[in-house]
Design an enzyme around this catalytic site. Structure first.
Site, mmCIF file in Angstrom:
data_model
loop_
_atom_site.group_PDB
_atom_site.id
_atom_site.type_symbol
_atom_site.label_atom_id
_atom_site.label_comp_id
_atom_site.label_asym_id
_atom_site.label_seq_id
_atom_site.Cartn_x
_atom_site.Cartn_y
_atom_site.Cartn_z
ATOM 1 N N TRP A 269 29.025 -40.416 -16.105
ATOM 2 C CA TRP A 269 29.898 -40.391 -17.202
ATOM 3 C C TRP A 269 29.144 -41.325 -18.243
ATOM 4 O O TRP A 269 28.550 -42.294 -17.923
ATOM 5 C CB TRP A 269 31.023 -41.297 -16.748
ATOM 6 C CG TRP A 269 32.058 -40.396 -15.933
ATOM 7 C CD1 TRP A 269 31.857 -39.142 -15.447
ATOM 8 C CD2 TRP A 269 33.212 -40.789 -15.260
ATOM 9 N NE1 TRP A 269 32.713 -38.676 -14.558
ATOM 10 C CE2 TRP A 269 33.883 -39.611 -14.586
ATOM 11 C CE3 TRP A 269 33.873 -42.085 -15.405
ATOM 12 C CZ2 TRP A 269 34.835 -39.675 -13.964
ATOM 13 C CZ3 TRP A 269 35.046 -41.999 -14.736
ATOM 14 C CH2 TRP A 269 35.747 -40.907 -14.063
ATOM 15 N N LYS B 38 31.296 -36.228 -19.593
ATOM 16 C CA LYS B 38 30.681 -36.095 -18.184
ATOM 17 C C LYS B 38 29.175 -35.210 -18.413
ATOM 18 O O LYS B 38 29.331 -34.093 -18.721
ATOM 19 C CB LYS B 38 31.720 -35.256 -17.292
ATOM 20 C CG LYS B 38 33.008 -36.046 -17.118
ATOM 21 C CD LYS B 38 33.734 -35.242 -16.271
ATOM 22 C CE LYS B 38 35.249 -36.218 -16.054
ATOM 23 N NZ LYS B 38 36.297 -35.912 -17.314
ATOM 24 N N GLU C 146 54.210 -47.147 -21.762
ATOM 25 C CA GLU C 146 54.588 -47.411 -20.583
ATOM 26 C C GLU C 146 54.613 -48.569 -19.709
ATOM 27 O O GLU C 146 55.089 -48.970 -18.824
ATOM 28 C CB GLU C 146 53.837 -46.378 -19.223
ATOM 29 C CG GLU C 146 54.022 -44.836 -19.512
ATOM 30 C CD GLU C 146 53.236 -44.193 -20.600
ATOM 31 O OE1 GLU C 146 52.591 -45.028 -21.432
ATOM 32 O OE2 GLU C 146 52.962 -42.794 -20.414
ATOM 33 N N THR D 125 56.350 -41.488 -25.407
ATOM 34 C CA THR D 125 54.911 -41.391 -25.731
ATOM 35 C C THR D 125 54.462 -40.346 -26.568
ATOM 36 O O THR D 125 55.203 -39.483 -26.839
ATOM 37 C CB THR D 125 54.112 -41.197 -24.113
ATOM 38 O OG1 THR D 125 54.648 -39.973 -23.681
ATOM 39 C CG2 THR D 125 54.539 -42.369 -23.182
HETATM 40 P P1 ADP Z 1 49.635 -43.110 -27.128
HETATM 41 O O1 ADP Z 1 48.319 -43.279 -27.367
HETATM 42 O O2 ADP Z 1 49.673 -41.968 -26.240
HETATM 43 O O3 ADP Z 1 50.572 -43.097 -28.061
HETATM 44 P P2 ADP Z 1 49.963 -45.687 -26.354
HETATM 45 O O4 ADP Z 1 50.181 -46.165 -27.773
HETATM 46 O O5 ADP Z 1 50.847 -46.126 -25.310
HETATM 47 O O6 ADP Z 1 50.123 -44.158 -26.035
HETATM 48 O O7 ADP Z 1 48.471 -45.894 -26.069
HETATM 49 C C1 ADP Z 1 47.926 -46.330 -24.680
HETATM 50 C C2 ADP Z 1 46.556 -46.064 -24.726
HETATM 51 O O8 ADP Z 1 45.712 -46.496 -25.901
HETATM 52 C C3 ADP Z 1 45.954 -46.766 -23.416
HETATM 53 O O9 ADP Z 1 45.935 -45.931 -22.202
HETATM 54 C C4 ADP Z 1 44.403 -46.851 -23.681
HETATM 55 O O10 ADP Z 1 43.613 -45.652 -23.581
HETATM 56 C C5 ADP Z 1 44.628 -46.922 -25.225
HETATM 57 N N1 ADP Z 1 44.459 -48.411 -25.511
HETATM 58 C C6 ADP Z 1 45.217 -49.183 -25.981
HETATM 59 N N2 ADP Z 1 44.851 -50.603 -26.178
HETATM 60 C C7 ADP Z 1 43.460 -50.592 -26.143
HETATM 61 C C8 ADP Z 1 42.296 -51.330 -26.085
HETATM 62 N N3 ADP Z 1 42.436 -52.589 -26.532
HETATM 63 N N4 ADP Z 1 40.885 -50.797 -26.001
HETATM 64 C C9 ADP Z 1 40.948 -49.326 -25.634
HETATM 65 N N5 ADP Z 1 41.966 -48.624 -25.440
HETATM 66 C C10 ADP Z 1 43.264 -48.836 -25.717
#
Ligand code: ADP
Length: 542
Positions: free
Chosen positions: A444, A439, A331, A186
């Site tokens: 929110w 917040k 994940e 990640t």
């Molecule tokens: P990182 O951003 O840490 O690289 P990921 O690529 O796994 O991790 O991103 C996951 C996160 O991206 C999700 O938990 C969510 O917050 C955001 N995300 C992914 N797809 C969407 C979506 N379609 N709409 C809003 N948020 C999204």
């Protein structure tokens, strides 16, 4: 009583075997780092994946060892996916957009035994090679003609030389389907990155599920171009789903700008693509500027961050391209939800359908989800109540590589860190990442909702909303905007655009115009950076 069906393990090598056998003439087309377009078939990819397997043996990479890549979407990367996992080693895709120190940290944490990298990343690897004690082989993914005359990496190897020296005969070994197959860290916006370690079983089940019609809808009649990198959660699983169904695969290499992607769409008759919203912003701007049309593109997956409704409208109404709004995370391998209408929606008005289409969609079979309140109790699926989104399923992590971060699960559920609503029909909508939620006075405000409205303004190119400290309300929203080139727009005009679209107390307290919004390694807006940058911003109302 046990069933009487054959106990054949779900192994990734079976995907490439199937593709080579049943879709042997389907093409894999790559824009290479070296320049030219490269084409071969799944049959050829299958043969070269076997050479990779033999090459790994020669390099001393074996069962359970990690072998890493720093590479764009291309055919050599594709072969490595199958060669490495196929022998039971672990394919570790590293995101080359991370800082060199982070890359070195990740490679050391994973104890990568070999590192395969594209020409683009030669200077990067030269800078860190001495700091990777576990790594025994550095392999440049190119041919002899493109090898550098000299390099600071001792014993730098040439991929094509190694492959030529390796035999083409290889029998894929059978082993437990729960064996680790690939590793993806990640981005670690807070703390050190953590490794999601996928298994053959989880990857195979995820590939089946993502190819379904109401998921990404992949078939042997498709030409699929994943703009999403193979180092970003296995290009959202498309590196497996495409050969599984026999879709022609188009790999864009290092050129992800609107023009290059558009050219490939047209030249290769691409029907489906996938990427984060920032990529599509570039493409749509290019299309508009040149008055261009898509001649074959039917749908595109948009995810990784919220797809603004304005973008869905542009794709669907102006270009006739269906948007598959998808949500997931590293994940989760990554697919969690995809937005597709149900038959009952088809009789509804266009507006009502659009309202559904702006959500992140329904859970793909295999993923179970729920929203919970601060006290951990389940919240209702009414499309209004929002809470922390939890998931579970056979392709959701149960822990991180080497136990990093401890046990992430709560009663068997993985807390996603996202805040969401779920409708009675099971359509999930992300309100925010919990750390991005604003917040204000104990209530929110959704930064995503405000951003979606801002980018619907014709003069706005990009928008991010962050919470800024406020003496009375704790936090209030600050809208940070990049204007479209040549567009004029004042703070007052933009704020007026919000009137009637949101509750009064959601109105951003201020607007800051900037040249660019910082993007993270996966192309998402870096709100942590923005929060630092605007920490001392004085709101007019404060
Ligand atoms: P990182 O951003 O840490 O690289 P990921 O690529 O796994 O991790 O991103 C996951 C996160 O991206 C999700 O938990 C969510 O917050 C955001 N995300 C992914 N797809 C969407 C979506 N379609 N709409 C809003 N948020 C999204």
């Amino acid at each position: 009583m046990l069933g009487l069906m054959q106990d054949r393990a779900l192994l990734i090598s079976t995907i490439i075997e199937h593709a080579a056998r049943h879709h042997g003439d389907a093409e894999v087309v790559s824009r290479t780092v070296e320049g030219p377009i490269h084409r071969y078939t799944y049959a050829e990819a299958g043969r070269r994946a076997k050479r990779v397997a033999n090459m790994l043996g020669a390099l001393g990479v074996g069962f359970g060892d990690r072998a890493a890549t720093l590479a764009w979407n291309g055919y050599r990367h594709f072969e490595l996916y199958y060669g490495i996992s196929g022998i039971g080693a672990v394919m570790h895709t590293i995101n080359p957009r991370l800082f060199p120190d982070q890359i070195a940290w990740i490679a050391n944490h994973a104890e990568d035994k070999a590192l395969f990298f594209d020409l683009t990343f030669l200077p990067l690897v030269e800078g860190i090679a001495a700091r990777l004690p576990a790594c025994r082989s550095f392999v440049l993914m190119t041919d002899r003609a493109h090898m550098p005359a000299a390099s600071t990496i001792p014993g730098l190897l040439c991929y094509e030389d190694l492959l030529a020296a390796a035999a083409e005969e290889f029998a894929w070994p059978a082993f437990d389907e729960n064996t680790a197959s690939s590793l993806c860290y990640t981005s670690g916006t807070t703390g050190n990155p953590k490794g999601a370690l996928y298994s053959h079983r989880s990857t195979m089940l995820h590939a089946y599920a993502s190819a379904l019609p109401d998921s990404l809808n992949c078939s042997a009649r498709d030409v699929i171009l994943p703009v999403v990198p193979m180092f970003h959660v296995n290009s959202w699983g498309l590196a497996y789903a495409c050969p599984m169904v026999g879709a022609k695969l188009v790999l864009p290499g290092p050129h992800l700008d609107g023009r290059s992607v558009y050219e490939l769409f047209e030249a290769e008759r691409v029907t489906m693509s996938a990427g984060v919203p920032t990529v599509w912003q570039g493409l749509l701007a290019h299309m508009k500027q040149g008055g261009l049309r898509f001649s074959t593109l039917k749908s595109t997956v948009i995810g990784g961050s919220a797809c603004p409704p304005a973008m869905i409208r542009t794709f669907q109404d102006e270009y006739g391209v269906k948007v598959l709004h998808a949500w997931g995370m590293t994940e989760m391998s990554p697919l969690g939800t995809v937005c597709n209408l149900k038959s009952k929606h088809l009789d509804q008005s266009a507006e009502e359908q659009f309202r559904v289409e702006t959500t992140q969609g329904r859970a793909v079979f295999g993923v179970d989800m729920k929203i919970v309140g601060a006290d951990g109790t389940d919240l209702p699926w009414d499309g209004k109540t929002f809470g922390d989104l939890y998931v579970r399923g056979p392709w959701v992590v149960r822990g991180y590589f080497k136990g990093e971060g401890g046990d992430p699960l709560v009663d068997g559920w993985f807390p996603t860190g996202d805040v969401a609503t779920i409708s009675a029909d099971g359509y999930m909508q992300i309100t925010d990442r919990s750390k991005d939620v604003i917040k204000s006075g104990g209530e929110w405000i959704s930064s995503i909702d405000l951003e979606n409205i801002a980018v619907a303004h014709p003069a706005v190119m990009q928008a991010a909303v962050i919470g800024v400290a406020h003496p009375k309300w704790d936090e209030r929203p600050l809208l940070i905007v990049v204007r479209k080139p040549g567009a004029e727009l004042t703070r007052e005009e933009l704020l007026r655009f919000f009137e009637g679209k949101i509750a009064k107390w959601w109105m951003p307290d201020d607007v800051a115009f900037v040249e660019a919004i910082p993007l993270g390694a996966t192309g998402k807006m870096l709100k942590t950076r923005l929060r630092e940058q605007f920490r001392d911003h004085r709101l007019p109302t404060a």
